[in-house]
Design an enzyme around this catalytic site. Structure first.
Site, PDB file in Angstrom:
ATOM      1  N   ASP A  40      -7.334  53.258  51.209  1.00  0.00           N
ATOM      2  CA  ASP A  40      -6.690  54.066  52.241  1.00  0.00           C
ATOM      3  C   ASP A  40      -7.185  55.512  52.219  1.00  0.00           C
ATOM      4  O   ASP A  40      -6.492  56.431  52.651  1.00  0.00           O
ATOM      5  CB  ASP A  40      -5.166  54.034  52.084  1.00  0.00           C
ATOM      6  CG  ASP A  40      -4.708  54.593  50.741  1.00  0.00           C
ATOM      7  OD1 ASP A  40      -5.562  54.824  49.870  1.00  0.00           O
ATOM      8  OD2 ASP A  40      -3.491  54.803  50.577  1.00  0.00           O
ATOM      9  N   HIS A 247     -36.442  61.573  48.639  1.00  0.00           N
ATOM     10  CA  HIS A 247     -35.023  61.635  48.969  1.00  0.00           C
ATOM     11  C   HIS A 247     -34.163  61.494  47.716  1.00  0.00           C
ATOM     12  O   HIS A 247     -33.079  60.899  47.744  1.00  0.00           O
ATOM     13  CB  HIS A 247     -34.661  60.561  49.999  1.00  0.00           C
ATOM     14  CG  HIS A 247     -35.203  60.854  51.358  1.00  0.00           C
ATOM     15  ND1 HIS A 247     -35.269  59.894  52.346  1.00  0.00           N
ATOM     16  CD2 HIS A 247     -35.724  61.981  51.894  1.00  0.00           C
ATOM     17  CE1 HIS A 247     -35.795  60.433  53.435  1.00  0.00           C
ATOM     18  NE2 HIS A 247     -36.084  61.695  53.181  1.00  0.00           N
ATOM     19  N   ASP A 264     -33.589  70.874  47.893  1.00  0.00           N
ATOM     20  CA  ASP A 264     -33.602  70.724  49.350  1.00  0.00           C
ATOM     21  C   ASP A 264     -32.146  70.613  49.771  1.00  0.00           C
ATOM     22  O   ASP A 264     -31.508  69.577  49.577  1.00  0.00           O
ATOM     23  CB  ASP A 264     -34.396  69.469  49.738  1.00  0.00           C
ATOM     24  CG  ASP A 264     -34.576  69.310  51.250  1.00  0.00           C
ATOM     25  OD1 ASP A 264     -33.791  69.910  52.006  1.00  0.00           O
ATOM     26  OD2 ASP A 264     -35.489  68.580  51.660  1.00  0.00           O
ATOM     27  N   ASP A 275     -31.519  73.919  56.860  1.00  0.00           N
ATOM     28  CA  ASP A 275     -32.314  72.994  56.049  1.00  0.00           C
ATOM     29  C   ASP A 275     -33.370  73.811  55.298  1.00  0.00           C
ATOM     30  O   ASP A 275     -34.342  74.264  55.908  1.00  0.00           O
ATOM     31  CB  ASP A 275     -32.962  71.959  56.971  1.00  0.00           C
ATOM     32  CG  ASP A 275     -33.621  70.815  56.219  1.00  0.00           C
ATOM     33  OD1 ASP A 275     -33.585  70.810  54.974  1.00  0.00           O
ATOM     34  OD2 ASP A 275     -34.192  69.926  56.890  1.00  0.00           O
ATOM     35  N   HIS A 358     -45.474  62.840  54.199  1.00  0.00           N
ATOM     36  CA  HIS A 358     -44.499  63.029  55.271  1.00  0.00           C
ATOM     37  C   HIS A 358     -45.029  64.053  56.276  1.00  0.00           C
ATOM     38  O   HIS A 358     -46.038  64.713  56.044  1.00  0.00           O
ATOM     39  CB  HIS A 358     -43.130  63.451  54.729  1.00  0.00           C
ATOM     40  CG  HIS A 358     -43.136  64.728  53.937  1.00  0.00           C
ATOM     41  ND1 HIS A 358     -43.177  65.977  54.505  1.00  0.00           N
ATOM     42  CD2 HIS A 358     -43.090  64.951  52.591  1.00  0.00           C
ATOM     43  CE1 HIS A 358     -43.137  66.910  53.572  1.00  0.00           C
ATOM     44  NE2 HIS A 358     -43.106  66.312  52.397  1.00  0.00           N
ATOM     45  N   HIS A 362     -39.439  68.719  61.622  1.00  0.00           N
ATOM     46  CA  HIS A 362     -38.604  67.936  62.534  1.00  0.00           C
ATOM     47  C   HIS A 362     -37.724  68.911  63.304  1.00  0.00           C
ATOM     48  O   HIS A 362     -37.535  70.065  62.911  1.00  0.00           O
ATOM     49  CB  HIS A 362     -37.756  66.911  61.767  1.00  0.00           C
ATOM     50  CG  HIS A 362     -36.929  67.505  60.658  1.00  0.00           C
ATOM     51  ND1 HIS A 362     -35.757  68.196  60.882  1.00  0.00           N
ATOM     52  CD2 HIS A 362     -37.110  67.519  59.308  1.00  0.00           C
ATOM     53  CE1 HIS A 362     -35.245  68.600  59.713  1.00  0.00           C
ATOM     54  NE2 HIS A 362     -36.056  68.212  58.755  1.00  0.00           N
ATOM     55  N   HIS A 369     -31.711  66.203  61.372  1.00  0.00           N
ATOM     56  CA  HIS A 369     -32.840  65.623  62.094  1.00  0.00           C
ATOM     57  C   HIS A 369     -32.374  65.521  63.538  1.00  0.00           C
ATOM     58  O   HIS A 369     -31.848  64.497  63.972  1.00  0.00           O
ATOM     59  CB  HIS A 369     -33.230  64.259  61.521  1.00  0.00           C
ATOM     60  CG  HIS A 369     -33.902  64.348  60.197  1.00  0.00           C
ATOM     61  ND1 HIS A 369     -34.187  63.252  59.416  1.00  0.00           N
ATOM     62  CD2 HIS A 369     -34.368  65.414  59.498  1.00  0.00           C
ATOM     63  CE1 HIS A 369     -34.784  63.635  58.294  1.00  0.00           C
ATOM     64  NE2 HIS A 369     -34.892  64.945  58.328  1.00  0.00           N
ATOM     65  N   GLU A 412     -42.152  72.299  56.610  1.00  0.00           N
ATOM     66  CA  GLU A 412     -41.892  71.878  55.234  1.00  0.00           C
ATOM     67  C   GLU A 412     -43.041  71.085  54.617  1.00  0.00           C
ATOM     68  O   GLU A 412     -42.898  69.889  54.344  1.00  0.00           O
ATOM     69  CB  GLU A 412     -40.606  71.056  55.178  1.00  0.00           C
ATOM     70  CG  GLU A 412     -40.499  69.932  56.197  1.00  0.00           C
ATOM     71  CD  GLU A 412     -39.238  69.100  56.012  1.00  0.00           C
ATOM     72  OE1 GLU A 412     -38.960  68.659  54.880  1.00  0.00           O
ATOM     73  OE2 GLU A 412     -38.531  68.901  57.011  1.00  0.00           O
ATOM     74  N   TYR A 416     -46.871  66.014  46.020  1.00  0.00           N
ATOM     75  CA  TYR A 416     -46.128  65.219  45.039  1.00  0.00           C
ATOM     76  C   TYR A 416     -47.151  64.475  44.188  1.00  0.00           C
ATOM     77  O   TYR A 416     -47.828  63.563  44.675  1.00  0.00           O
ATOM     78  CB  TYR A 416     -45.181  64.255  45.764  1.00  0.00           C
ATOM     79  CG  TYR A 416     -44.408  64.962  46.859  1.00  0.00           C
ATOM     80  CD1 TYR A 416     -43.232  65.646  46.578  1.00  0.00           C
ATOM     81  CD2 TYR A 416     -44.906  64.997  48.164  1.00  0.00           C
ATOM     82  CE1 TYR A 416     -42.546  66.326  47.583  1.00  0.00           C
ATOM     83  CE2 TYR A 416     -44.240  65.679  49.169  1.00  0.00           C
ATOM     84  CZ  TYR A 416     -43.060  66.344  48.877  1.00  0.00           C
ATOM     85  OH  TYR A 416     -42.391  67.033  49.860  1.00  0.00           O
ATOM     86  N   ARG A 433     -42.171  71.328  47.345  1.00  0.00           N
ATOM     87  CA  ARG A 433     -41.975  71.404  48.796  1.00  0.00           C
ATOM     88  C   ARG A 433     -41.401  72.786  49.104  1.00  0.00           C
ATOM     89  O   ARG A 433     -40.567  73.312  48.347  1.00  0.00           O
ATOM     90  CB  ARG A 433     -41.039  70.305  49.297  1.00  0.00           C
ATOM     91  CG  ARG A 433     -40.893  70.273  50.804  1.00  0.00           C
ATOM     92  CD  ARG A 433     -40.290  68.964  51.328  1.00  0.00           C
ATOM     93  NE  ARG A 433     -38.952  68.686  50.874  1.00  0.00           N
ATOM     94  CZ  ARG A 433     -38.646  67.742  49.975  1.00  0.00           C
ATOM     95  NH1 ARG A 433     -39.602  67.009  49.420  1.00  0.00           N
ATOM     96  NH2 ARG A 433     -37.390  67.538  49.607  1.00  0.00           N
ATOM     97  N   GLU A 435     -39.685  74.741  52.442  1.00  0.00           N
ATOM     98  CA  GLU A 435     -39.187  74.445  53.792  1.00  0.00           C
ATOM     99  C   GLU A 435     -38.403  75.624  54.345  1.00  0.00           C
ATOM    100  O   GLU A 435     -37.517  76.168  53.672  1.00  0.00           O
ATOM    101  CB  GLU A 435     -38.289  73.211  53.768  1.00  0.00           C
ATOM    102  CG  GLU A 435     -37.684  72.846  55.109  1.00  0.00           C
ATOM    103  CD  GLU A 435     -36.810  71.609  55.025  1.00  0.00           C
ATOM    104  OE1 GLU A 435     -36.558  71.008  56.085  1.00  0.00           O
ATOM    105  OE2 GLU A 435     -36.392  71.246  53.913  1.00  0.00           O
TER     106      GLU A 435
END
Length: 465
Positions: A40, A247, A264, A275, A358, A362, A369, A412, A416, A433, A435
């Site tokens: 609940d 991710h 990130d 972002d 990647h 975006h 996104h 970004e 890697y 990275r 960004e």
């Protein structure tokens, strides 16, 4: 700080949308449902972005109906003092007309009764496709009684159309109110990154244990401290080789003083996302290999930023990034020149994909996104086919979007480097990275997330503070 969007802005959006529905058009826009987490206990409620864009209303269990003549009708939860004791204040339909600037408002309990009458004699019913489970069936249920009345002269809408096609184009270019909210969200997120970075270095200098979730806690503290409602997405806090997982979620891994940490993370403020990604040395100083790889990624981002301006294509920042990374990977020995040839060869064969898999950005807005086509609408038919050098599959390329002032996108780039026999050991396990969020202007772009440093020397100075 409180930023208020005037009711007139939502009214203007509804009027602009209504004008695109065509003669006899009608649009149905639901908000998001509440979702059960377990037993609940519900997940924290978050409204539907399309619905909020048109109403500014954040309560669950609400619907907006808009007709081509510009008339707007809202259905919302009725006042209920007993439920409000448990679940909180409800606006109620009686107050909704004045509070939201709609023409009419009714209890959501009357939706199934009233909506078929509104659908009668309409030419086309618009609603968002593939965004709300069961909505198409619900629409068919409302059309059934309309069809049953055709023998009495009623006309049933002959067409159904995807409302996202219209709303995505509207949301793609941000107005001044949206940009103010996005700048504020970006400022909060930048403060959060600074706090996490400094906490990391200070705790390690003091001999304290630091784990990824400790840094996530610093981010969340700063988000809420400055009024953000929630993270805009699941925060990534990745220490060491975990940064090579795109991710990765903030978890229990320890942070060592010699690690790079990739964060990130961004907050959502009044329905708009930020972002930001930063990669920093946990102990405060980059090693030689760490700095070399970091400065390569930063150089690629600088090239992408320079390519981001009105009139350029959406793909231009990505192409600029790849050109810099391809040459840099050869220069650093991550790609063997004898095997891979020139930077142009690396690009044509997509040899860089092993380390950069990647895209460079975006759309950003109400959703992290954000909605909006990446293909220029007037050039959809201009298709070129090519064979992908890695997969061998045939790719259909269409001209990418032409950037316009007011569009917002992320920039970004990253690299890697997983451990492998043909990779110099000094680079093993490094994931980087960088960004930032960019607002497109006529002659360039505005980076609204530079409240957190990006130059290697500035990051090291911040970590000493």
């Amino acid at each position: 700080m409180t930023l208020t969007v005037p009711l007139s802005v939502y009214a203007q959006r509804r009027a602009h949308l209504a004008a695109q529905l065509g003669d006899g058009g009608i649009a149905i826009v639901p908000t998001a449902p509440e979702r059960m987490r377990n037993r609940d206990s519900d997940y924290a409620y978050r409204h539907d972005s399309y619905f909020h864009y048109l109403t500014g209303f954040t309560e669950p269990n609400a619907w907006l109906v808009l007709t081509a003549d510009g008339r707007s009708t809202l259905w919302c939860q009725p006042k209920d003092m007993e439920r409000e004791i448990w679940d909180g204040y409800r606006l109620g339909p009686e107050a909704a007309v004045a509070a939201l600037g709609v023409d009419e408002a009714y209890s959501v309990a009357e939706l199934d009764q009233r909506l078929p009458r509104l659908l009668e004699n309409r030419a086309c019913v618009w609603y968002p496709f593939a965004t709300h489970s069961g909505l198409a069936a619900r629409v068919e249920g409302w059309l059934a009684p309309v069809r049953s009345r055709v023998r009495y002269g009623a006309l049933c809408p002959a067409r159904q159309a995807d409302l996202c096609l219209l709303l995505d184009e509207m949301r793609l270019v941000k107005d001044a109110h949206e940009l103010a909210l996005m700048r504020h969200a970006a400022q909060i997120s930048a403060r959060a990154h600074v706090r996490a970075m400094q906490h990391c270095a200070q705790a390690l200098r003091a001999g304290q244990e630091v784990r990824e979730y400790h840094l996530e806690a610093e981010l969340l503290h700063e988000f809420r401290r400055y009024g953000a409602q929630a993270p805009a997405y699941n925060s990534i806090v990745a220490a060491g080789a975990n940064a090579c997982v795109l991710h990765y979620r903030a978890d229990r891994a320890p942070v060592g003083s010699n690690d790079l940490v990739l964060i990130d993370a961004g907050c959502e403020y009044d329905g708009y996302a930020s972002d930001i990604t930063r990669t920093f040395p946990a102990g405060g100083r980059f090693s030689g290999a760490q700095r070399a790889l970091y400065e390569l990624v930063l150089a690629s981002q600088e090239a992408a930023v320079a390519a981001t301006k009105a009139g350029a294509r959406f793909n231009a920042p990505h192409d600029a990034t790849v050109a810099v990374l391809a040459q840099g990977l050869l220069d650093l020995g991550l790609l063997d020149k004898n095997q891979h040839g020139s930077a142009q060869d690396v690009i044509e064969r997509r040899a860089y994909f092993r380390f950069y898999m990647h895209r460079t950005g975006h759309w950003l807005g109400m959703d992290v996104h954000d909605c909006g086509s990446y293909v220029e609408p007037g050039e959809i038919g201009a298709v070129q086919e090519r064979k992908d050098p890695l997969s061998g599959e045939t790719i259909k390329d269409r001209p990418s979007r032409i950037l316009r002032p007011g569009m917002v996108l992320t920039i970004e780039p990253g690299l890697y480097v997983r451990a492998a026999a043909d990779v110099p050991e000094a680079f093993h396990g490094l994931g980087i990275r960088i960004e930032d969020d960019a607002v497109v202007h006529a002659h360039g772009c505005e980076l609204i997330t530079r409240g957190v440093p990006v130059q290697a020397d500035e990051i090291e100075a911040l970590m000493r503070g």
